[in-house]
Design a protein around this motif. Sequence first.
Motif, PDB file in Angstrom:
ATOM      1  N   VAL A 109       0.856  -1.181   0.000  1.00 52.25           N
ATOM      2  CA  VAL A 109       0.000   0.000   0.000  1.00 52.25           C
ATOM      3  C   VAL A 109       0.898   1.239   0.000  1.00 52.25           C
ATOM      4  O   VAL A 109       1.633   1.458   0.962  1.00 52.25           O
ATOM      5  N   ARG A 110       0.819   2.072  -1.062  1.00 48.06           N
ATOM      6  CA  ARG A 110       1.738   3.197  -1.216  1.00 48.06           C
ATOM      7  C   ARG A 110       1.090   4.558  -1.019  1.00 48.06           C
ATOM      8  O   ARG A 110       1.796   5.552  -0.827  1.00 48.06           O
ATOM      9  N   THR A 111      -0.223   4.642  -1.068  1.00 51.78           N
ATOM     10  CA  THR A 111      -0.894   5.949  -1.035  1.00 51.78           C
ATOM     11  C   THR A 111      -1.527   6.261   0.316  1.00 51.78           C
ATOM     12  O   THR A 111      -2.210   7.278   0.452  1.00 51.78           O
ATOM     13  N   ALA A 112      -1.345   5.421   1.314  1.00 56.07           N
ATOM     14  CA  ALA A 112      -1.951   5.647   2.631  1.00 56.07           C
ATOM     15  C   ALA A 112      -1.230   6.773   3.369  1.00 56.07           C
ATOM     16  O   ALA A 112      -0.028   6.999   3.196  1.00 56.07           O
ATOM     17  N   ARG A 113      -1.977   7.459   4.203  1.00 60.31           N
ATOM     18  CA  ARG A 113      -1.465   8.579   4.978  1.00 60.31           C
ATOM     19  C   ARG A 113      -1.962   8.483   6.414  1.00 60.31           C
ATOM     20  O   ARG A 113      -2.825   7.678   6.737  1.00 60.31           O
ATOM     21  N   ILE A 114      -1.407   9.364   7.289  1.00 64.79           N
ATOM     22  CA  ILE A 114      -1.878   9.482   8.675  1.00 64.79           C
ATOM     23  C   ILE A 114      -2.364  10.903   8.890  1.00 64.79           C
ATOM     24  O   ILE A 114      -1.705  11.873   8.478  1.00 64.79           O
ATOM     25  N   MET A 115      -3.508  11.041   9.542  1.00 63.39           N
ATOM     26  CA  MET A 115      -4.008  12.370   9.879  1.00 63.39           C
ATOM     27  C   MET A 115      -4.658  12.318  11.260  1.00 63.39           C
ATOM     28  O   MET A 115      -5.219  11.295  11.660  1.00 63.39           O
ATOM     29  N   PRO A 116      -4.569  13.427  12.015  1.00 59.14           N
ATOM     30  CA  PRO A 116      -5.258  13.472  13.319  1.00 59.14           C
ATOM     31  C   PRO A 116      -6.762  13.602  13.104  1.00 59.14           C
ATOM     32  O   PRO A 116      -7.226  14.398  12.286  1.00 59.14           O
ATOM     33  N   ARG A 117      -7.506  12.814  13.831  1.00 56.55           N
ATOM     34  CA  ARG A 117      -8.963  12.878  13.731  1.00 56.55           C
ATOM     35  C   ARG A 117      -9.586  12.259  14.974  1.00 56.55           C
ATOM     36  O   ARG A 117      -9.462  11.054  15.184  1.00 56.55           O
ATOM     37  N   ALA A 118     -10.205  13.083  15.780  1.00 51.01           N
ATOM     38  CA  ALA A 118     -10.867  12.597  16.989  1.00 51.01           C
ATOM     39  C   ALA A 118     -12.167  11.915  16.593  1.00 51.01           C
ATOM     40  O   ALA A 118     -13.021  12.510  15.941  1.00 51.01           O
ATOM     41  N   LEU A 119     -12.289  10.661  16.976  1.00 52.24           N
ATOM     42  CA  LEU A 119     -13.463   9.900  16.577  1.00 52.24           C
ATOM     43  C   LEU A 119     -13.753   8.837  17.618  1.00 52.24           C
ATOM     44  O   LEU A 119     -12.856   8.134  18.079  1.00 52.24           O
ATOM     45  N   THR A 120     -15.007   8.732  17.998  1.00 57.07           N
ATOM     46  CA  THR A 120     -15.428   7.696  18.934  1.00 57.07           C
ATOM     47  C   THR A 120     -16.120   6.593  18.147  1.00 57.07           C
ATOM     48  O   THR A 120     -17.068   6.855  17.405  1.00 57.07           O
ATOM     49  N   THR A 121     -15.622   5.383  18.298  1.00 60.24           N
ATOM     50  CA  THR A 121     -16.199   4.252  17.577  1.00 60.24           C
ATOM     51  C   THR A 121     -16.747   3.230  18.566  1.00 60.24           C
ATOM     52  O   THR A 121     -16.222   3.068  19.667  1.00 60.24           O
ATOM     53  N   ASN A 122     -17.783   2.553  18.164  1.00 62.45           N
ATOM     54  CA  ASN A 122     -18.355   1.473  18.971  1.00 62.45           C
ATOM     55  C   ASN A 122     -17.772   0.153  18.505  1.00 62.45           C
ATOM     56  O   ASN A 122     -18.016  -0.279  17.373  1.00 62.45           O
ATOM     57  N   LYS A 123     -17.007  -0.457  19.367  1.00 69.15           N
ATOM     58  CA  LYS A 123     -16.373  -1.740  19.058  1.00 69.15           C
ATOM     59  C   LYS A 123     -16.810  -2.762  20.094  1.00 69.15           C
ATOM     60  O   LYS A 123     -17.623  -2.478  20.981  1.00 69.15           O
TER      61      LYS A 123
END
Length: 225
Positions: A176-190
Motif C-alpha cells: 500500500v503506497r498511497t496511505a497517509r496518517i491524519m489526526p482525527r478525533a473519533l469515537t467508535t463502537n467496538k
Amino acid sequence: MLRFVFWTLFISNLALAGYQFGLAGKWPLETREPERLKQQVRTDQLVQISASAAQTSSEPVAAEPEKKPEVIACLELGNFLQSDAAKIEDKLKTLALGDRQSRINISETASHMVFIPSQGSKEGADKKISELKRIGVSDYFVIQDQSNLRWGISLGIFKTEEAAKQHLSNLNNKGVRTARIMPRALTTNKFAYQLHQVNGDEKSKLDALIKDLPAHEERSCQKTS
C-alpha cells in the motif's frame, strides 16, 4: 605323697590341653573369629554408613504434589469492529466454551487515522478496495460523509500516533503506497470477547485461531459497569 601330686598335675594339664584344642566340645559363645566370618552371608556387599544416613534412609519418601494445569481466569480479546463479529465468532465457536464466552461493547476514542485519500467517486473507491483485497488487506471502511474525505478509505483509527505509524508501516510492506496518517478525533463502537477459565489446551488452540483475526489486543479482562 609326691606321686599323688604328680598325677594330679598331669591329669589337670591333660584336661586343660583338651579344652584348648576343642576336645571337650565348643561352648555356644566361644565361636572363633575365622569360623564366625565364614558364617556371615554375602559380606562383600556390606557397606558402612553413618547413623544420620541410616536414619534418613529409613524415613518414608514424601510423594511430590501433582502439578495442576494452569488456568487463565479471564482473557479478553478486542477491540473489534462490529463488521468483524461474524468472522470472529465463527472461529471462536470451535473452542466450544459455551457460557464461558461472553461479548461486551466498548466505546473507543481514537485520535489518529490511517487512510487513503478520496478516490473521487464510489467507482474509484470500489476499484481501490479491489486492489487492497488482492494484496491481502481486509480491514477497511469507505468514507461516505460530506467532508473532503468522501470516497476515501479508512484503514484504521488508533489512540496513539505510534500505533498508527506501526500500522502504516505494515501496510507499506504489503504494497500500500498511497496511505497517509491524519489526526482525527473519533469515537467508535467496538466490541471484545471475554473468555473465562481457559485451560492450557484451550489457550494453545486460541493462539492458533487468532493469527487470522483482524488487528487486536489480548489482555486480562477489564471491569465492566
